[in-house]
Design a protein around this motif. Structure first.
Motif, PDB file in Angstrom:
ATOM      1  N   LYS A   1       0.782  -1.223  -0.033  1.00 57.51           N
ATOM      2  CA  LYS A   1      -0.015  -0.093   0.104  1.00 57.51           C
ATOM      3  C   LYS A   1       0.780   1.322  -0.260  1.00 57.51           C
ATOM      4  O   LYS A   1       0.346   2.436   0.064  1.00 57.51           O
ATOM      5  CB  LYS A   1      -0.925  -0.001   1.268  1.00 57.51           C
ATOM      6  CG  LYS A   1      -1.912  -1.003   1.262  1.00 57.51           C
ATOM      7  CD  LYS A   1      -2.921  -1.132   2.389  1.00 57.51           C
ATOM      8  CE  LYS A   1      -3.771  -2.205   2.468  1.00 57.51           C
ATOM      9  NZ  LYS A   1      -4.810  -1.973   3.566  1.00 57.51           N
ATOM     10  N   MET A   2       1.962   0.870  -0.085  1.00 56.43           N
ATOM     11  CA  MET A   2       3.090   2.383  -0.250  1.00 56.43           C
ATOM     12  C   MET A   2       2.965   2.870  -1.390  1.00 56.43           C
ATOM     13  O   MET A   2       2.407   2.386  -2.623  1.00 56.43           O
ATOM     14  CB  MET A   2       4.458   1.716   0.017  1.00 56.43           C
ATOM     15  CG  MET A   2       4.759   0.770   1.218  1.00 56.43           C
ATOM     16  SD  MET A   2       4.305   2.282   2.898  1.00 56.43           S
ATOM     17  CE  MET A   2       5.651   3.135   2.782  1.00 56.43           C
ATOM     18  N   ARG A   3       3.441   4.253  -1.528  1.00 60.06           N
ATOM     19  CA  ARG A   3       3.337   5.024  -2.657  1.00 60.06           C
ATOM     20  C   ARG A   3       4.039   4.455  -3.925  1.00 60.06           C
ATOM     21  O   ARG A   3       3.582   4.355  -4.951  1.00 60.06           O
ATOM     22  CB  ARG A   3       3.962   6.644  -2.436  1.00 60.06           C
ATOM     23  CG  ARG A   3       3.921   7.330  -3.683  1.00 60.06           C
ATOM     24  CD  ARG A   3       4.442   8.803  -3.334  1.00 60.06           C
ATOM     25  NE  ARG A   3       4.536   9.588  -4.439  1.00 60.06           N
ATOM     26  CZ  ARG A   3       3.805  10.300  -5.226  1.00 60.06           C
ATOM     27  NH1 ARG A   3       2.544  10.276  -4.679  1.00 60.06           N
ATOM     28  NH2 ARG A   3       3.956  10.932  -6.230  1.00 60.06           N
ATOM     29  N   PHE A   4       5.229   3.792  -3.697  1.00 56.24           N
ATOM     30  CA  PHE A   4       5.795   3.091  -4.681  1.00 56.24           C
ATOM     31  C   PHE A   4       5.020   1.839  -5.352  1.00 56.24           C
ATOM     32  O   PHE A   4       5.032   1.705  -6.540  1.00 56.24           O
ATOM     33  CB  PHE A   4       7.300   3.006  -4.452  1.00 56.24           C
ATOM     34  CG  PHE A   4       7.331   1.762  -3.579  1.00 56.24           C
ATOM     35  CD1 PHE A   4       7.624   0.216  -4.157  1.00 56.24           C
ATOM     36  CD2 PHE A   4       7.539   1.832  -2.131  1.00 56.24           C
ATOM     37  CE1 PHE A   4       7.528  -0.768  -3.022  1.00 56.24           C
ATOM     38  CE2 PHE A   4       7.525   0.650  -1.413  1.00 56.24           C
ATOM     39  CZ  PHE A   4       7.530  -0.525  -1.946  1.00 56.24           C
ATOM     40  N   HIS A   5       4.486   1.271  -4.538  1.00 49.32           N
ATOM     41  CA  HIS A   5       3.426   0.036  -4.912  1.00 49.32           C
ATOM     42  C   HIS A   5       2.405   0.755  -6.013  1.00 49.32           C
ATOM     43  O   HIS A   5       2.081   0.248  -6.916  1.00 49.32           O
ATOM     44  CB  HIS A   5       2.962  -0.693  -3.717  1.00 49.32           C
ATOM     45  CG  HIS A   5       3.831  -1.220  -2.899  1.00 49.32           C
ATOM     46  ND1 HIS A   5       3.852  -1.286  -1.680  1.00 49.32           N
ATOM     47  CD2 HIS A   5       4.797  -2.286  -3.236  1.00 49.32           C
ATOM     48  CE1 HIS A   5       5.018  -1.839  -1.223  1.00 49.32           C
ATOM     49  NE2 HIS A   5       5.472  -2.613  -2.101  1.00 49.32           N
ATOM     50  N   LYS A   6       1.708   1.764  -5.449  1.00 50.90           N
ATOM     51  CA  LYS A   6       0.763   2.275  -6.269  1.00 50.90           C
ATOM     52  C   LYS A   6       1.218   2.689  -7.601  1.00 50.90           C
ATOM     53  O   LYS A   6       0.639   2.760  -8.690  1.00 50.90           O
ATOM     54  CB  LYS A   6       0.058   3.470  -5.680  1.00 50.90           C
ATOM     55  CG  LYS A   6      -0.518   3.200  -4.322  1.00 50.90           C
ATOM     56  CD  LYS A   6      -1.162   4.185  -3.497  1.00 50.90           C
ATOM     57  CE  LYS A   6      -1.853   3.852  -2.338  1.00 50.90           C
ATOM     58  NZ  LYS A   6      -2.358   5.049  -1.507  1.00 50.90           N
TER      59      LYS A   6
ATOM     60  N   VAL B   1      -1.597   8.692  -9.308  1.00 51.52           N
ATOM     61  CA  VAL B   1      -1.526   8.365  -7.797  1.00 51.52           C
ATOM     62  C   VAL B   1      -1.818   9.777  -6.890  1.00 51.52           C
ATOM     63  O   VAL B   1      -2.375   9.547  -5.786  1.00 51.52           O
ATOM     64  CB  VAL B   1      -0.297   7.921  -7.306  1.00 51.52           C
ATOM     65  CG1 VAL B   1       0.050   7.607  -6.061  1.00 51.52           C
ATOM     66  CG2 VAL B   1       0.026   6.483  -8.148  1.00 51.52           C
ATOM     67  N   ASP B   2      -1.593  10.839  -7.480  1.00 54.34           N
ATOM     68  CA  ASP B   2      -1.882  11.916  -6.666  1.00 54.34           C
ATOM     69  C   ASP B   2      -3.061  12.786  -6.757  1.00 54.34           C
ATOM     70  O   ASP B   2      -3.461  13.598  -6.274  1.00 54.34           O
ATOM     71  CB  ASP B   2      -0.602  13.163  -7.014  1.00 54.34           C
ATOM     72  CG  ASP B   2       0.755  12.731  -6.525  1.00 54.34           C
ATOM     73  OD1 ASP B   2       0.969  11.882  -5.672  1.00 54.34           O
ATOM     74  OD2 ASP B   2       1.738  13.219  -7.146  1.00 54.34           O
ATOM     75  N   GLY B   3      -3.999  11.851  -7.293  1.00 56.82           N
ATOM     76  CA  GLY B   3      -5.233  12.165  -7.651  1.00 56.82           C
ATOM     77  C   GLY B   3      -5.562  13.453  -8.416  1.00 56.82           C
ATOM     78  O   GLY B   3      -6.479  14.157  -8.242  1.00 56.82           O
ATOM     79  N   ASN B   4      -4.807  13.738  -9.469  1.00 58.36           N
ATOM     80  CA  ASN B   4      -4.936  14.648 -10.578  1.00 58.36           C
ATOM     81  C   ASN B   4      -5.994  14.571 -11.408  1.00 58.36           C
ATOM     82  O   ASN B   4      -6.252  13.549 -12.134  1.00 58.36           O
ATOM     83  CB  ASN B   4      -3.779  14.961 -11.204  1.00 58.36           C
ATOM     84  CG  ASN B   4      -3.604  16.091 -12.331  1.00 58.36           C
ATOM     85  OD1 ASN B   4      -4.566  16.348 -12.798  1.00 58.36           O
ATOM     86  ND2 ASN B   4      -2.441  17.062 -12.234  1.00 58.36           N
ATOM     87  N   VAL B   5      -7.140  15.344 -11.009  1.00 55.85           N
ATOM     88  CA  VAL B   5      -8.339  15.019 -11.740  1.00 55.85           C
ATOM     89  C   VAL B   5      -8.430  15.314 -13.270  1.00 55.85           C
ATOM     90  O   VAL B   5      -8.767  14.446 -13.975  1.00 55.85           O
ATOM     91  CB  VAL B   5      -9.482  16.218 -11.219  1.00 55.85           C
ATOM     92  CG1 VAL B   5     -10.843  15.933 -11.937  1.00 55.85           C
ATOM     93  CG2 VAL B   5      -9.681  15.849  -9.735  1.00 55.85           C
ATOM     94  N   LYS B   6      -7.662  16.299 -13.695  1.00 55.37           N
ATOM     95  CA  LYS B   6      -7.506  16.491 -15.169  1.00 55.37           C
ATOM     96  C   LYS B   6      -6.597  15.258 -15.838  1.00 55.37           C
ATOM     97  O   LYS B   6      -7.065  14.881 -16.812  1.00 55.37           O
ATOM     98  CB  LYS B   6      -6.667  17.691 -15.330  1.00 55.37           C
ATOM     99  CG  LYS B   6      -6.659  17.884 -16.790  1.00 55.37           C
ATOM    100  CD  LYS B   6      -6.119  19.576 -16.966  1.00 55.37           C
ATOM    101  CE  LYS B   6      -5.985  20.073 -18.448  1.00 55.37           C
ATOM    102  NZ  LYS B   6      -5.033  21.353 -18.685  1.00 55.37           N
TER     103      LYS B   6
END
Length: 884
Positions: free
Chosen positions: A81-86, A113-118
């Motif tokens: 669940k770490m960022r690099f896994h995502k 991963v950061d949720g950038n909508v665009k």
């Protein structure tokens, strides 16, 4: 959400989990639409997303979505669940997308991963384009254009629907309802929809699609109606779901397109067949009407009437026949073009109605030309005969007039009995006078025989007024016989009393005997000088001039004879004066006097220059005729070789392989234009020919080309250039339809030319077999016989270049077949063995639908509703012998 206004338009401020998000309206639409689209696929895997920018951040549902829509397995995801896994899982998804040929511009795993909508919405749109829209293609258009064209075609029959784009065209909801009704008319009653109720229409479409078509609601009716220009991406995403939902129906459209194409070919061919039949019937009817006119050889009785017949024939050759020559050539061209189109569309060859084959028309035309040639020869012969008859008739009348003038009063003189009361001298005089008459009578025997001979010739030549001729001739002959009888009787009477008389004036007698032959010679000379003549060449008139010059050479000798006769008369006067003899007023032995002889001699001398003038006028006429002959010959000796040269040029162009077919066509078109421009020379020659005929000129030693030769050569040239152009057009048509390259066509032409040993544009079977063997064919007798039936279906024992090209391309050509058409109709009929009128009208354009309805037979079977049609027999008939 709270609504705000800014320079960029309407936007929303939404707070979710203590985070404030600001979206423009279109971004909200796209997010909702894309979320619904993703869930329509994820639910197949038993899951869904709630928030499009949050639920794809770990990459797990993103990988699952791609597996569902692609049907392929992706690499195993990382479990951490770490960022690099995502980031690793999102990269696996992005790599899979790139492996499908999609370029991801400025979209990285970190942004997702950061949720950038665009970026997230851009990635989902890329997935939609690749897996939902890219495969949509109608008539080789792009995905977007293909989807738009599909919508336009499906909604074209519906009122108030005009799909031009993926935004405002959908605002009233009628386009969506029309798409549903076109494929599932049982779900929506389109007739009850109103254009002024867009929200109701849209909600109806959304509800029906979700309930019955398994298409989730992705759009909001109020937003669509209240937005000036709805978002294209949202509309396209939603409409693409309808395309995939109704994908099965596209087979029917494909089938309908195939059927329309086949029917269009058949309709065009039928039109060409009808035009051929009509043109052939009209041409044959014209030939049928014309031949009896040309076969009518009933001669007119006058030159004027026969000249009118000749003028009518000239009008026929100049005015009436040339358009028919063009029609005959066009008929052959239409027939060849039709047969080429039938071969290219895998249809059976066209067989015209009985008696209307190209060969039938050619035979009828040949018969017309044979009769035509005989007719012109007959006309000229009849005119020549009538000219001869008129000449003979005039000569007969002239000789009869001279003879009747001479015999006038002769019978009355012969029956006189003046010798009974005459003196010795008077009896002697009467006897000598009678002898002179007998001499004169014998001299006129030749004229009577000439009159009888002319009358007989007029009868043999079937002179129209032979009754009058025979009657006059018979009267002259009867009178001549009577004169002979009376002459003999009077002689007998004079001889009985001649013994009683001994003295007679020898000088008067000598004068009478000498004057009578001379007078008769002058009569003959005057008759010859006034004799009519007819000649047809300078040589003939020169012969008459020579004869006339010979006559003039005898005039001095004749003048000596006249002077000798005058000397006898002078001697009588001298004796009478010397011995005081009182002379009677006239010579008792003859009616001829010195004055009579001198007057007639003056008449002869006056007729000589008149005869000279007549002969010189005829010389001028014959010289004019000779100029006409030379003028005609000068032109025909140029035109004849020119036509032959053009025929050879056309032949060289048709066998030339150095250039392309388009270059050959250009050369032939230029040649055709040169031929058209040359027509004025033919017309001028026709004018000279007419002048020759009007001058009764029937021969020309200066040329071997007659007008008939030129006409036939010209008509053959026109036909040959038109036929050769048509052959090249058919070769271009064959090349383009069969996909033959210019190099292949040149190779075929080179092989054909090599084995065209007679250089006549055809190969005989042996040469054709050698040609095939040289090209690698392993031929047995059975196989070669099969090939010959293809290239020579009419058993002419020759193979043309067009037939050779058709054979060389036929084996590998892709053409539609009856089985393909049957399969297409089966799709339209939903796998039934019959099809209904409503199905035809729904799936085919109106013209093609009515064409099928009018020609399909009723389906025979218990499993069909009333009015069902048999599409199987119809399709088979399109490719076989039938009346379709």
């Amino acid at each position: 959400p709270k609504i705000y206004h800014s320079e960029g338009g309407i936007f929303f401020r939404i707070t979710i989990k203590n985070v404030t998000w600001i979206f423009y309206r279109s971004q909200i639409w796209i997010g909702l639409t894309f979320t619904a689209w993703c869930n329509s696929h994820l639910r197949k895997a038993g899951t869904q997303i709630e928030n499009i920018e949050e639920d794809f951040r770990n990459g797990l549902k993103l990988m699952l979505l791609l597996e569902v829509i692609s049907g392929e397995r992706l690499p195993r995801p990382d479990k951490g669940k770490m960022r690099f896994h995502k980031i690793a899982n999102v990269n696996k998804a992005l790599d899979f997308i790139c492996s499908k040929g999609v370029k991801l511009v400025s979209i990285g795993a970190e942004e997702i991963v950061d949720g950038n909508v665009k970026m997230t919405l851009g990635m989902i749109w890329t997935i939609i384009l690749r897996f939902a829209i890219q495969d949509i293609s109608v008539e080789e258009t792009s995905a977007k254009e293909g989807l738009l064209l599909w919508c336009q075609r499906k909604t074209a029959p519906y009122r108030n629907v005009n799909v031009q784009n993926f935004h405002i065209s959908w605002k009233d909801g009628l386009a969506l309802c029309a798409l549903i009704h076109r494929h599932r008319p049982d779900l929506i009653d389109y007739s009850k929809l109103r254009k002024d109720d867009p929200i109701g229409n849209l909600n109806t479409a959304f509800e029906v699609a979700e309930k019955f078509l398994d298409i989730p609601k992705m759009l909001d009716a109020e937003d669509i109606v209240n937005t000036p220009k709805p978002d294209e991406k949202a509309i396209m995403t939603y409409v693409s779901c309808f395309y995939h939902a109704f994908a099965g129906a596209e087979q029917a459209e494909t089938a309908a397109n195939r059927i329309c194409k086949v029917l269009a070919v058949n309709q065009e061919n039928e039109k060409l067949m009808e035009e051929y039949e009509k043109l052939a019937s009209e041409l044959l009817e014209w030939i049928r009407r014309t031949i009896p006119w040309l076969e009518n050889r009933v001669a007119e009785q006058t030159m004027q009437a026969m000249q009118q017949k000749l003028e009518d024939f000239r009008d026929y050759r100049r005015v009436h026949k040339p358009p028919k020559v063009q029609e005959k050539c066009q008929l052959e061209i239409n027939f060849n073009t039709l047969q080429t189109k039938l071969r290219l569309s895998n249809r059976p060859a066209f067989m015209p109605s009985e008696g209307k084959m190209v060969s039938d028309i050619a035979n009828a035309w040949k018969g017309l030309e044979q009769v035509e040639k005989g007719y012109e020869e007959w006309l000229l012969t009849e005119i020549h005969r009538l000219e001869r008859l008129e000449h003979l008739a005039e000569k007969f009348r002239q000789k009869c007039s001279l003879h009747e003038s001479w015999t006038s009063g002769k019978e009355e003189l012969l029956v006189q009995k003046d010798y009974e009361s005459a003196s010795l001298m008077e009896v002697r005089a009467l006897m000598r006078k009678h002898e002179a008459f007998e001499s004169d009578l014998a001299a006129h025997q030749d004229r009577v025989e000439q009159i009888a001979a002319i009358a007989q010739e007029l009868n043999e030549l079937d002179f129209h007024d032979s009754g009058t001729i025979n009657s006059r001739c018979q009267g002259i002959c009867d009178q001549w016989d009577n004169l002979g009888t009376l002459t003999q009787k009077r002689r007998d009477s004079l001889e009985r009393v001649e013994k009683l008389w001994e003295t007679i004036d020898q000088l008067f007698l000598e004068f009478a005997k000498r004057a009578a032959p001379f007078n008769n010679w002058m009569d003959g000379a005057m008759e010859d000088l006034q004799d009519m003549f007819i000649v047809h060449s300078i040589e003939e008139i020169q012969s008459l001039i020579t004869a006339h010059d010979q006559f003039k050479a005898t005039l001095p000798e004749a003048d000596k004879e006249r002077m000798a006769t005058l000397g006898i008369h002078n001697e009588i006067l001298k004796i009478a004066q010397t011995y005081g003899i009182k002379l009677v007023a006239e010579n008792p032995y003859t009616v001829l006097s010195i004055q009579h002889i001198n007057n007639k001699w003056e008449s002869v001398k006056q007729l000589v220059p008149m005869r000279d003038q007549m002969l010189q006028e005829e010389v001028a006429r014959q010289q004019s005729n000779e100029r006409l002959r030379r003028q005609f010959a000068a032109q025909s000796n140029i035109i004849g070789p020119w036509i032959q040269t053009k025929m050879e040029e056309i032949s060289h162009v048709s066998i030339d392989i150095a250039g392309s077919l388009e270059e050959q066509m250009s050369s032939l078109k230029q040649c055709e234009q040169n031929i058209v421009n040359y027509k004025s020379n033919i017309d001028k020659l026709e004018g000279d020919h007419q002048l020759s005929q009007e001058g009764l000129i029937f021969d020309n030693k200066h040329t071997n080309y007659t007008m008939e030769h030129i006409r036939v050569g010209w008509e053959q040239l026109l036909t040959t250039i038109a036929r050769t152009i048509n052959e090249v057009e058919n070769q271009i048509l064959t090349r383009d339809a069969k996909g033959i390259s210019q190099e292949q066509l040149n190779e075929f032409r080179a092989s054909f030319n090599h084995f065209d040993r007679k250089r006549n544009g055809m190969m005989d079977p042996d040469d054709f077999r050698a040609c095939l063997i040289s090209m690698g064919y392993d031929l047995g007798e059975v196989e070669f016989a099969r090939i010959m039936t293809l290239v020579d279906p009419n058993n002419t024992s020759v193979v043309t270049f067009q037939a050779f090209i058709d054979f060389m391309t036929r084996e590998t050509a892709e053409t539609d077949t009856a089985e393909q058409v049957i399969a297409s109709f089966k799709i339209l009929a939903s796998d039934k063995t019959y099809i209904t009128v409503d199905e035809l009208r729904r799936e085919l354009p109106p013209e093609q639908a009515e064409y099928c309805i009018s020609r399909m037979t009723k389906y025979i079977g218990n499993d069909a509703p009333p009015g069902a049609l048999d599409y199987i027999s119809f399709s088979s008939a399109l490719y076989g012998e039938s009346d379709l």
